[in-house]
Design a protein around this motif. Structure first.
Motif, PDB file in Angstrom:
ATOM      1  N   PHE A  78     -15.535  -3.240  -6.591  1.00 44.08           N
ATOM      2  CA  PHE A  78     -15.545  -2.265  -5.499  1.00 44.08           C
ATOM      3  C   PHE A  78     -16.109  -0.958  -6.040  1.00 44.08           C
ATOM      4  CE2 PHE A  78     -14.028   0.715  -2.351  1.00 44.08           C
ATOM      5  CZ  PHE A  78     -14.206   0.017  -1.169  1.00 44.08           C
ATOM      6  N   TRP A 114      -4.910   6.985  -4.401  1.00 46.39           N
ATOM      7  CA  TRP A 114      -5.629   5.887  -3.739  1.00 46.39           C
ATOM      8  C   TRP A 114      -6.586   5.187  -4.704  1.00 46.39           C
ATOM      9  CZ3 TRP A 114     -10.951   6.272  -3.325  1.00 46.39           C
ATOM     10  CH2 TRP A 114     -11.494   7.530  -3.587  1.00 46.39           C
ATOM     11  N   LEU A 118      -6.771   1.109  -5.476  1.00 47.26           N
ATOM     12  CA  LEU A 118      -7.966   0.288  -5.520  1.00 47.26           C
ATOM     13  C   LEU A 118      -8.119  -0.421  -6.860  1.00 47.26           C
ATOM     14  CD1 LEU A 118     -10.648   2.574  -3.772  1.00 47.26           C
ATOM     15  CD2 LEU A 118      -9.581   0.515  -2.864  1.00 47.26           C
ATOM     16  N   GLY A 169     -17.266  -4.198  -1.514  1.00 46.35           N
ATOM     17  CA  GLY A 169     -17.640  -3.114  -0.617  1.00 46.35           C
ATOM     18  C   GLY A 169     -17.974  -1.850  -1.372  1.00 46.35           C
ATOM     19  N   LEU A 171     -17.461   2.425  -1.012  1.00 44.46           N
ATOM     20  CA  LEU A 171     -16.896   3.599  -0.363  1.00 44.46           C
ATOM     21  C   LEU A 171     -17.869   4.751  -0.597  1.00 44.46           C
ATOM     22  CD1 LEU A 171     -14.256   4.450   1.149  1.00 44.46           C
ATOM     23  CD2 LEU A 171     -13.490   5.416  -1.021  1.00 44.46           C
ATOM     24  N   TYR A 195     -18.201   1.591   3.569  1.00 42.63           N
ATOM     25  CA  TYR A 195     -17.128   2.340   4.223  1.00 42.63           C
ATOM     26  C   TYR A 195     -17.409   3.829   4.022  1.00 42.63           C
ATOM     27  CZ  TYR A 195     -14.929  -2.256   3.905  1.00 42.63           C
ATOM     28  OH  TYR A 195     -14.657  -3.600   3.989  1.00 42.63           O
ATOM     29  N   GLY A 729     -18.708  -2.642   7.692  1.00 44.39           N
ATOM     30  CA  GLY A 729     -17.636  -1.754   7.250  1.00 44.39           C
ATOM     31  C   GLY A 729     -17.103  -0.924   8.400  1.00 44.39           C
ATOM     32  N   PHE A 740      -6.233   3.369   3.682  1.00 41.13           N
ATOM     33  CA  PHE A 740      -7.386   2.481   3.588  1.00 41.13           C
ATOM     34  C   PHE A 740      -7.316   1.638   2.309  1.00 41.13           C
ATOM     35  CE2 PHE A 740     -11.565   1.941   1.584  1.00 41.13           C
ATOM     36  CZ  PHE A 740     -12.143   1.044   2.475  1.00 41.13           C
ATOM     37  N   ALA A 741      -6.928   2.269   1.179  1.00 34.29           N
ATOM     38  CA  ALA A 741      -6.857   1.534  -0.088  1.00 34.29           C
ATOM     39  C   ALA A 741      -5.801   0.434  -0.022  1.00 34.29           C
ATOM     40  CB  ALA A 741      -6.552   2.501  -1.218  1.00 34.29           C
ATOM     41  N   SER A 743      -4.909  -1.186   2.731  1.00 35.96           N
ATOM     42  CA  SER A 743      -5.316  -2.249   3.661  1.00 35.96           C
ATOM     43  C   SER A 743      -6.509  -3.050   3.161  1.00 35.96           C
ATOM     44  CB  SER A 743      -5.673  -1.633   5.023  1.00 35.96           C
ATOM     45  OG  SER A 743      -6.822  -0.796   4.909  1.00 35.96           O
ATOM     46  N   LEU A 744      -7.213  -2.550   2.174  1.00 34.87           N
ATOM     47  CA  LEU A 744      -8.438  -3.195   1.734  1.00 34.87           C
ATOM     48  C   LEU A 744      -8.216  -4.614   1.194  1.00 34.87           C
ATOM     49  CD1 LEU A 744     -11.423  -2.531   1.688  1.00 34.87           C
ATOM     50  CD2 LEU A 744     -11.149  -1.728  -0.657  1.00 34.87           C
ATOM     51  N   ARG A 747      -8.715  -7.469   3.626  1.00 38.72           N
ATOM     52  CA  ARG A 747     -10.026  -7.655   4.239  1.00 38.72           C
ATOM     53  C   ARG A 747     -10.805  -8.731   3.497  1.00 38.72           C
ATOM     54  NH1 ARG A 747     -11.796  -3.730   7.760  1.00 38.72           N
ATOM     55  NH2 ARG A 747     -10.274  -2.097   8.182  1.00 38.72           N
TER      56      ARG A 747
END
Length: 790
Positions: A78, A114, A118, A169, A171, A195, A729, A740-741, A743-744, A747
């Motif tokens: 990531f 965050w 990740l 992904g 960011l 994202y 994204g 967000f971190a 919930s990633l 995904r």
């Protein structure tokens, strides 16, 4: 996208017990409700609640499982990419921190948790980007000094660098002001989910910016250079904005002021520049708020803007070295040549070289003064030539005017390309085809088609049809047909008018607005000599017409492109009458001739040309020099050496060597990378194999490395939303990075794990199930008591 879960019912030993129990319960329920004397809607609702409760109880005996997929910890990559461009130094309206300071804060202290989230689930890679993408260790290198925001090339670089690797992904943390966004949108094929994190508010501080600056050169005498710029003023409603055109010495050439009616209004400023010098010239535009100064204050007030970088734009104007030499050939002395010379006497850019025939091959009188003398007595006493070299009776008597030296045009009209191609244009006036040999006419055609020169035929009594140019090389390159109207119309009064095409040509107009031009045309004198032509060739443009009847008009001025050059036909044979009536009309006629000749020599190539091309979609790109070299016959040359000297805005010089381009003969190429803002000057010197200098060429260009970066300082959220939508994204808010971190991992990613667990292990699911069952039974009981059911 978020991954959905699924419920699985396994093969359980309780299945044989749950099914009979559920069936027996259904039978009992049906039997008990059928005993009711009346079955209504309330009965059916109560029955459904009891049945639903029994069904959920039966499912509990089957021990259902919950299955789903999640990112495999540590197996995916990531990327976190932060914008390091100078545009991030903008402070938005009402914000205490700049965009860059806001971005740095999310990497510091508790706000950076965050990143750890990740890192627990992904192999984290951290990058900075401006004009290029580069790795960083902890984002402490964010200093926001980059001169561009290459969002498109950054995403393409990521896609290429991580092709075939499990990249979950990207960011992308930026304000969205891309400097490499061209007319078409980015090609995002192969780019992983992006994202974007929008850094900055929607409304920045007030700002004045110059955008879409263009420079165009014309043959219009009052404004040979036209400059146009868009000024965008945000937060200056009711204020006055001034734009100054300043030359390199610091002198203000022109200043314009406009009042801004509303916020975010765009104003178009146009400047008509008439430089008094030739060569490469440098100017710049400056935009600022026009503040009324208090007489009691000694210090001027400084306007407060988001940035001053976009208030200035450098310009380059190339007026050529000149003078541009034009060969004028006339079959007899006439008034037209006299007025032409007077018209361009004050124009340093154009030089007229005359070749006038004062007597034809057969003299009208016999001037033989000595017995047996065969030489023409008109030349007796000149040059002391031998009898074999002296002019004979069967040769025309020619006069040369404005020649460079005694050898120029000594033998009459040029017979070789080397001699003719030295001119930039040729004008034929009242001279017939018999004056030229077929080879000379073919040479003149090549002069226009291959050399790229200009050609103009004036409408004398021995021009066009009367000159027998039909079916000759000269007739083929004329923009009119010579076989449609064989007779000339003379002796009748005819008047000059511009066509629709003529109104669109700046060099054909003499006034700056239509009303004044119409007035000028209505007062023009009548003409009497016209080479009557009724048809023009395909691709030619009729600039002006003449006639004494509005319904019957004949072409007066017709132009067209021919090969690499241009040709024109002026069918009126007594333009000189225009300047014989009033002094004001003579000035108009002189202006017409100057603009006509400037148009004729415009864009005619030189033997040595130098062009500097730079990509404007990205900053810090090399300037590519293209040098084209031709010999005196205008054929490409390769056996030469080319040195290019470049002078930067500080006056420092550097020399680069141009190398031949294998794909094209006579083309040489070199590169130079500008490092500073400002105006640059380059001069190429061409030497042959023996070290002799063949000539030189000059050019200039302006570098504004941050022009695109500050073209717009508003956050470009629509661009980031489009990138997110096309890559799969979503846009992430700056204050939502922690959620967000978390919930990633749920995904989709290249490497996933499948998990299965009892449904009752899910947090809160078991109490919710029992509460639901209780609600069903209590609801059914309450309905029965309410309606008095047994």
């Amino acid at each position: 996208m978020m991954l959905p879960g699924s419920i699985i019912v396994p093969a359980s030993p309780w299945l044989w017990l749950a099914v009979p129990v559920f069936v027996a319960a259904v039978i009992l329920l049906v039997w008990s409700y059928r005993r009711s004397p009346e079955i209504g809607a309330v009965h059916r609702i109560a029955f459904g609640l009891r049945l639903l409760g029994v069904l959920v109880l039966a499912l509990c005996l089957l021990e259902p499982l919950w299955s789903g997929r999640q990112v495999k910890s540590g197996a995916n990559l990531f990327l976190v990419i932060a914008d390091n461009s100078s545009g991030m130094n903008v402070r938005d309206q009402g914000m205490a921190l700049s965009r860059g300071e806001m971005l740095k804060s999310v990497f510091q202290g508790d706000r950076s948790a965050w990143l750890g989230t990740l890192a627990d689930n992904f192999q984290l890679r951290e990058y900075l980007f401006d004009s290029q993408l580069r790795r960083t260790t902890d984002f402490s290198e964010l200093i926001f000094n980059g001169r561009s925001s290459a969002i498109g090339s950054t995403l393409r670089t990521v896609a290429q660098r991580y092709r075939g690797r499990p990249l979950a992904g990207v960011l992308l943390m930026t304000d969205g002001n891309a400097t490499d966004l061209g007319e078409e949108f980015y090609d995002l094929s192969g780019v992983p989910p992006v994202y974007p994190v929008v850094v900055g508010a929607a409304r920045p501080q007030k700002d004045i910016s110059l955008a879409n600056v263009s420079v165009s050169q014309t043959s219009f005498e009052d404004a040979p250079v036209k400059i146009q710029a868009d000024v965008e003023a945000s937060g200056y409603a009711g204020k006055t904005v001034a734009v100054d055109l300043v030359e390199s010495s610091g002198r203000v050439v022109e200043s314009q002021k406009r009042k801004i009616a509303k916020d975010d209004e765009k104003q178009v400023f146009r400047f008509d520049l008439r430089p008094d010098k030739s060569g490469v010239l440098f100017y710049h535009l400056e935009a600022a708020e026009k503040i009324a100064q208090d007489n009691s204050s000694d210090q001027p007030q400084e306007p407060s803007e988001a940035t001053l970088v976009n208030n200035r734009h450098a310009l380059v104007v190339d007026r050529g070295k000149g003078p541009h030499r034009i060969l004028y050939v006339a079959g007899r002395p006439n008034w037209e040549y006299k007025f032409l010379r007077r018209a361009i006497s004050e124009d340093e850019q154009v030089q007229l070289v005359g070749l006038l025939r004062v007597a034809k091959r057969e003299p009208k009188y016999d001037w033989r003064g000595h017995t047996g003398e065969m030489n023409n007595p008109l030349y007796r006493g000149f040059d002391n030539k031998d009898a074999e070299e002296a002019e004979q009776y069967d040769q025309p008597v020619l006069v040369r005017l404005g020649i460079r030296d005694e050898t120029e045009l000594r033998d009459g009209f040029p017979r070789t390309a080397e001699e003719l191609f030295d001119y930039r244009a040729v004008i034929l006036d009242d001279v017939g085809a018999e004056f030229f040999s077929h080879d000379q006419m073919e040479l003149l055609r090549r002069f226009v088609a291959e050399r790229g020169g200009g050609f103009l035929m004036l409408g004398g009594t021995e021009s066009f049809q009367r000159g027998d140019f039909n079916r000759t090389p000269i007739g083929r390159m004329l923009p009119v047909y010579l076989d449609r109207f064989p007779q000339n119309q003379t002796g009748r009064k005819i008047y000059f008018n511009l066509t629709r095409e003529g109104w669109l040509q700046p060099w054909a107009r003499l006034r700056d607005n239509e009303q004044d031009e119409q007035q000028r045309l209505s007062t023009m004198p009548e003409f009497r000599v016209l080479n009557r032509l009724g048809a023009v060739k395909p691709g030619a443009s009729v600039v002006a017409t003449v006639g004494n009847d509005p319904d019957v008009q004949f072409p007066a001025l017709v132009v067209q492109r021919y090969g690499g050059g241009r040709s024109a036909a002026l069918t009126v044979g007594d333009v000189w009458r225009w300047g014989m009536k009033q002094p004001e009309m003579r000035e108009d006629m002189n202006k017409f001739w100057r603009q006509m000749l400037r148009w004729l020599v415009a864009d005619v190539p030189d033997r040595i040309s130098l062009q500097a091309a730079q990509k404007h979609d990205r900053a810090n790109q090399p300037v590519v020099f293209h040098v084209r070299v031709r010999n005196k016959d205008f054929e490409p040359m390769n056996d030469v050496s080319i040195a290019i000297e470049v002078r930067d805005p500080d006056g420092q010089t550097v020399q680069v060597t141009a190398e031949p381009v294998l794909s094209e003969t006579g083309l040489f190429e070199a590169m130079y990378v500008p490092r500073r803002n400002g105006s640059y000057f380059a001069r190429s010197v061409v030497t042959d194999a023996e070290g002799l200098e063949l000539g030189d060429a000059q050019t200039g260009w302006a570098v504004d490395l941050e022009t695109l970066e500050f073209r717009s300082i508003k956050t470009n959220r629509p661009l980031l939303e489009r990138i997110a939508r096309q890559t799969g994204g979503r846009v992430v808010e700056l204050n939502s990075l922690e959620s967000f971190a978390r919930s990633l991992p749920s995904r989709n990613a290249p490497v996933m794990d499948t998990w299965i667990r009892p449904l009752w292990d899910l947090r809160g699911i078991l109490p919710a199930v029992f509460i639901f069952i209780l609600i069903c039974f209590v609801g059914e009981w309450a309905l029965r008591r309410w309606k008095g059911m047994p």
